[in-house]
Motif scaffolding. Structure first.
Motif, mmCIF file in Angstrom:
data_model
loop_
_atom_site.group_PDB
_atom_site.id
_atom_site.type_symbol
_atom_site.label_atom_id
_atom_site.label_comp_id
_atom_site.label_asym_id
_atom_site.label_seq_id
_atom_site.Cartn_x
_atom_site.Cartn_y
_atom_site.Cartn_z
ATOM 1 N N TYR A 317 -18.856 -5.503 -20.455
ATOM 2 C CA TYR A 317 -18.220 -4.201 -20.299
ATOM 3 C C TYR A 317 -18.561 -3.324 -21.491
ATOM 4 O O TYR A 317 -18.941 -3.814 -22.561
ATOM 5 C CB TYR A 317 -16.697 -4.342 -20.190
ATOM 6 C CG TYR A 317 -16.236 -5.085 -18.960
ATOM 7 C CD1 TYR A 317 -15.973 -4.402 -17.778
ATOM 8 C CD2 TYR A 317 -16.069 -6.459 -18.985
ATOM 9 C CE1 TYR A 317 -15.542 -5.077 -16.644
ATOM 10 C CE2 TYR A 317 -15.645 -7.147 -17.854
ATOM 11 C CZ TYR A 317 -15.384 -6.451 -16.688
ATOM 12 O OH TYR A 317 -14.970 -7.132 -15.574
ATOM 13 N N GLY A 318 -18.400 -2.010 -21.302
ATOM 14 C CA GLY A 318 -18.620 -1.076 -22.391
ATOM 15 C C GLY A 318 -17.581 -1.255 -23.482
ATOM 16 O O GLY A 318 -16.453 -1.677 -23.227
ATOM 17 N N GLU A 319 -17.959 -0.917 -24.690
ATOM 18 C CA GLU A 319 -17.065 -1.074 -25.840
ATOM 19 C C GLU A 319 -16.311 0.193 -26.177
ATOM 20 O O GLU A 319 -15.183 0.152 -26.632
ATOM 21 C CB GLU A 319 -17.881 -1.521 -27.068
ATOM 22 C CG GLU A 319 -18.575 -2.864 -26.903
ATOM 23 C CD GLU A 319 -17.599 -4.015 -26.839
ATOM 24 O OE1 GLU A 319 -16.470 -3.856 -27.358
ATOM 25 O OE2 GLU A 319 -17.943 -5.061 -26.264
ATOM 26 N N ASP A 320 -16.921 1.341 -25.954
ATOM 27 C CA ASP A 320 -16.361 2.603 -26.429
ATOM 28 C C ASP A 320 -16.053 3.510 -25.246
ATOM 29 O O ASP A 320 -16.941 3.859 -24.468
ATOM 30 C CB ASP A 320 -17.355 3.290 -27.375
ATOM 31 C CG ASP A 320 -16.757 4.532 -28.020
ATOM 32 O OD1 ASP A 320 -15.583 4.836 -27.741
ATOM 33 O OD2 ASP A 320 -17.474 5.185 -28.796
ATOM 34 N N SER A 323 -18.045 6.760 -24.373
ATOM 35 C CA SER A 323 -19.322 6.738 -23.668
ATOM 36 C C SER A 323 -19.178 7.137 -22.212
ATOM 37 O O SER A 323 -20.155 7.384 -21.531
ATOM 38 C CB SER A 323 -19.945 5.340 -23.756
ATOM 39 O OG SER A 323 -19.130 4.406 -23.077
ATOM 40 N N GLN A 416 -21.390 -0.181 -18.426
ATOM 41 C CA GLN A 416 -21.130 0.649 -19.599
ATOM 42 C C GLN A 416 -19.674 1.101 -19.686
ATOM 43 O O GLN A 416 -19.250 1.642 -20.710
ATOM 44 C CB GLN A 416 -22.044 1.880 -19.581
ATOM 45 C CG GLN A 416 -23.526 1.560 -19.669
ATOM 46 C CD GLN A 416 -24.381 2.806 -19.637
ATOM 47 O OE1 GLN A 416 -23.877 3.925 -19.765
ATOM 48 N NE2 GLN A 416 -25.676 2.634 -19.446
ATOM 49 N N PRO A 418 -15.753 0.649 -20.162
ATOM 50 C CA PRO A 418 -14.801 -0.318 -20.718
ATOM 51 C C PRO A 418 -13.930 -0.939 -19.629
ATOM 52 O O PRO A 418 -13.576 -0.268 -18.653
ATOM 53 C CB PRO A 418 -13.974 0.510 -21.699
ATOM 54 C CG PRO A 418 -14.846 1.669 -22.045
ATOM 55 C CD PRO A 418 -15.640 1.966 -20.814
#
Length: 592
Positions: A317-320, A323, A416, A418
């Motif tokens: 999964y996306g971290e930020d 984004s 991408q 979260p």
């Protein structure tokens, strides 16, 4: 063979580093006291025979015995903590790996196999750290005894040395064979557990079909192999025990006889003879090492089975959250600000599948599928059983990732996004929902932790579940374990769990199949009124569900065969044949 299992055991040992050090120190002190005691006893005997003051030697012996007792107790207590914590570590790891891989993981274990991993395999692997420490300290006395015997008299040390290669050969053979047998035993245990779980899931079918005897025979069919594996392990232990049981007493007797000859020749004292006998007994206690080798083999076999979970690739999964800032304002607002809002407050998401390929068990379930779900619209996925409808819905809900291709939400690749944002914006309802929680309200709020009573009531009304829940003994506070729901009632609670979240994309995977026509119509009308802007994807088996959709995607053999309005597709006789198993009344209603 056991590379991945050994790495897993080392990881568990590092997680218990502090307790492992304490166990090592306790065993070192215990072993040191045990090794020093024969020399202290020998010195006491010599002092007594020679008429010297032996009080100091006697106090030393008492101190060594006290140290041995205390450190052994500390070792047992610490070992218990390590084993319990290690079992918890392995069970948490196994659970996290399976959940991280998702419900459609290609290498995920069956429920019965997973139960075996959590119970037998994790329990076996939890013995690894203790067994490794104890094995090392069980071998140390033999080496120290060898040095002490050589120091006492060269002839005594030589006799003892000649017997060690035979003892090492016995232990090595046992370690290699027991590892193989234990692994086979655990494999058969997992197979029996998987079959039992399958039978329990289908208990009602077995009862009405009167096939219980056949199912019992099927579940117990691997028992002969389990018996053979267990019997082979016991036979191996018996064979090695017989060999060492003959070798070690003979070796001990030879050492004592040689020491007696050295005493007669005046090369050693009576106290040294006593010490030599004790060291010989201590050195020939290598038989205890077999127990620890067996535990270590079992631990490595259990860890190897647990390590198979690493074959399941976890979802990324996306971290930020920044984004995905362009994924409309509703996706990044806090839950408490968007709870209960729909339509204009949360515009529907645009979902796309591009060139998706999904393979499982050597079969291609989706073959280069391209699919676009228009925002704010209702899209029905239609097709015969096995056509790939549920797989396509699972891709859109990010319950699995394609082997090839991509899935996008508002143009953003889902890996991408979260996890917290993704799960807040997508809701899924299933044909057979698993209701989790203590009571009915908890089963609904599982979709939105911290929801209010008004949120629960609103979702239940949307799902047309308020009426039958109100008739339960305690209403929404009725414990799930005390109430039996029909398939349609369980589906409506599952729908309420999905509706309670302010999702921008709602996926109904045949989630209204057990509802009668009138109730299904009411649910759909309520959704259209309460969530006019929410994008909906419906896996449709009924003609009525397909007829109400804005767009129908017709899947056939894992590919998209046609996309269009239901009325236009209905002119194709092969499309009409997709709904042949459904009730003729439903087909007539949809056609009208």
């Amino acid at each position: 063979m056991f590379g991945s299992g050994a790495r897993l055991l080392r990881t568990a040992a590092r997680a218990q580093a502090g307790r492992t050090v304490l166990l090592t120190v306790a065993n070192a002190a215990s072993t040191g006291a045990q090794l020093a005691l024969p020399a202290a006893l020998g010195a006491t005997v010599d002092a007594l025979i020679e008429g010297r003051d032996f009080t100091g030697c006697l106090l030393l012996c008492a101190s060594l015995v006290a140290l041995y007792v205390v450190t052994e107790a500390l070792s047992d207590y610490t070992a218990g903590l390590i084993q319990a914590r290690s079992a918890l570590f392995f069970r948490r790891l196994a659970t996290r790996r399976v959940l991280a891989a998702g419900p459609y993981a290609p290498a995920g274990p069956k429920s019965g196999e997973f139960a075996t991993l959590l119970l037998e395999s994790a329990a076996a692997a939890s013995m690894g750290t203790n067994a490794a420490v104890w094995l090392g300290f069980s071998l140390a006395p033999a080496l120290v005894a060898l040095a002490a015997l050589w120091w006492t008299d060269a002839s005594v040390g030589l006799v003892f040395t000649c017997g060690l290669p035979l003892a090492a050969w016995c232990l090595k053979a046992f370690a290699a064979d027991s590892s193989r047998l234990v692994a086979g035993y655990l494999d058969v245990q997992g197979e029996i557990s998987a079959r039992l779980t399958e039978a329990l899931d289908g208990a009602r079918t077995i009862a009405v079909s009167h096939t219980s005897e056949r199912e019992v025979a099927r579940i117990l069919a691997p028992l002969p192999r389990l018996r053979c594996s267990g019997q082979a392990l016991w036979q191996l232990q018996g064979k090695v025990t017989a060999r060492t049981g003959l070798l070690f007493p003979l070796l001990n007797a030879a050492v004592v006889a040689t020491a007696g000859l050295a005493l007669g020749a005046g090369r050693i004292t009576p106290g040294q003879l006593l010490a030599a006998a004790e060291y010989a007994a201590m050195g020939t206690g290598l038989g205890m090492s077999m127990l620890f080798i067996s535990q270590l083999s079992r631990a490595r076999a259990g860890a190897e089975r647990l390590a198979t979970l690493t074959a399941s690739r976890p979802m990324r999964y996306g971290e930020d959250g920044r984004s995905v800032a362009r994924w409309l304002h509703g996706a990044t607002q806090p839950e408490h600000e968007t709870r209960g809002r729909a339509g204009p407050g949360l515009p529907g998401a645009r979902a796309e599948i591009r060139g998706a390929v999904v393979r499982r068990g050597g079969r291609t379930l989706l073959d280069h599928v391209d699919l676009t779900v228009a925002p704010g619209r209702v899209t029905a996925l239609v097709g015969r059983s096995g056509s790939g409808k549920s797989m396509a819905a699972a891709l859109l809900g990010r319950l699995l990732d394609p082997d090839e291709g991509a899935v996008l939400l508002d143009g953003i690749p889902v890996p991408q996004v979260p996890k917290s944002v993704l799960r807040r914006q997508i809701a899924v309802a299933f044909e057979k929902p698993a209701l989790l929680g203590g009571d009915v309200a908890a089963a609904i709020t599982a979709g939105l932790p911290g929801a209010t009573g008004q949120d629960v009531l609103r979702a239940a009304r949307l799902a047309r579940a308020e009426s039958f829940i109100g008739k339960m003994p305690e209403g929404f506070a009725t414990e799930l374990a005390t109430v039996a729901m029909s398939g349609g009632e369980a589906q409506r609670v599952g729908l309420a769990r999905a509706f309670i979240r302010p999702a921008r994309l709602l996926i109904l995977d045949d989630a209204t199949s057990s509802l009668d026509m009138a109730t299904e119509h009411e649910v759909n009308q309520a959704l259209l009124a309460a969530m006019p802007g929410t994008t909906r994807v419906v896996v449709a088996h009924r003609v009525s569900s397909a007829a109400r959709a804005d767009t129908v995607v017709w899947l056939d053999g894992g590919r998209v065969r046609a996309v269009g309005a239901h009325a236009g597709l209905w002119l194709d006789p092969e499309y009409r044949a997709v709904f042949e198993p459904t009730a003729s009344g439903a087909r007539t209603e949809a056609a009208r």
